[in-house]
Design a protein around this motif. Structure first.
Motif: not given
Length: 128
Positions: A18-21, A36-44, A94-104
């Motif tokens: 989904r749109l991440m950012g 904030a950050s999210a793996m699914n920006v629209e859902g958040k 794969d998921r953890k990789k993006y969560v970590s990048r989003l937090k940074k």
């Protein structure tokens, strides 16, 4: 569509990106930010608006301004999109990789906008 094709299509959708950012909610009048950050920006975004409209958001200062000034007093911004490297998330690594990048990325935006105290809805981080 055959049942096995439907199942495969559903599985691909469930694992697709989904749109991440990093996103921000800005109070137009005061200029205060909630970041904030999210793996699914629209859902958040949908969840954020729902909890604010119901008066149940954990950030009390944000909730108070929302209740007092209403939804129209805020603007939602996608501050930075995180583009995926692959077509879909195959596993938890794969998921953890993006969560970590989003937090940074979120930390970078917090440092850039400094949405603390009178400038935003975040508490200033304790010195490390």
């Amino acid at each position: 569509m055959k049942p096995e094709e439907r199942k495969q299509a559903g599985n691909l959708y469930a694992h697709s990106h989904r749109l991440m950012g990093v996103y921000g909610l800005k109070h137009k009048q005061s200029g205060k930010w909630f970041i904030a950050s999210a793996m699914n920006v629209e859902g958040k975004r949908n969840g954020l608006y729902f909890t604010l409209n119901m008066g149940g958001h954990i950030n009390k200062r944000l909730s108070e301004d929302w209740k007092r000034d209403g939804e129209d007093a805020f603007e939602f911004h996608l501050l930075e999109e995180l583009k995926p490297e692959e077509e879909y998330v195959a596993n938890d690594e794969d998921r953890k990789k993006y969560v970590s990048r989003l937090k940074k990325l979120e930390e970078q935006w917090l440092n850039k906008l400094q949405p603390y105290e009178e400038n935003g809805y975040h508490n200033r981080p304790a010195d490390k």
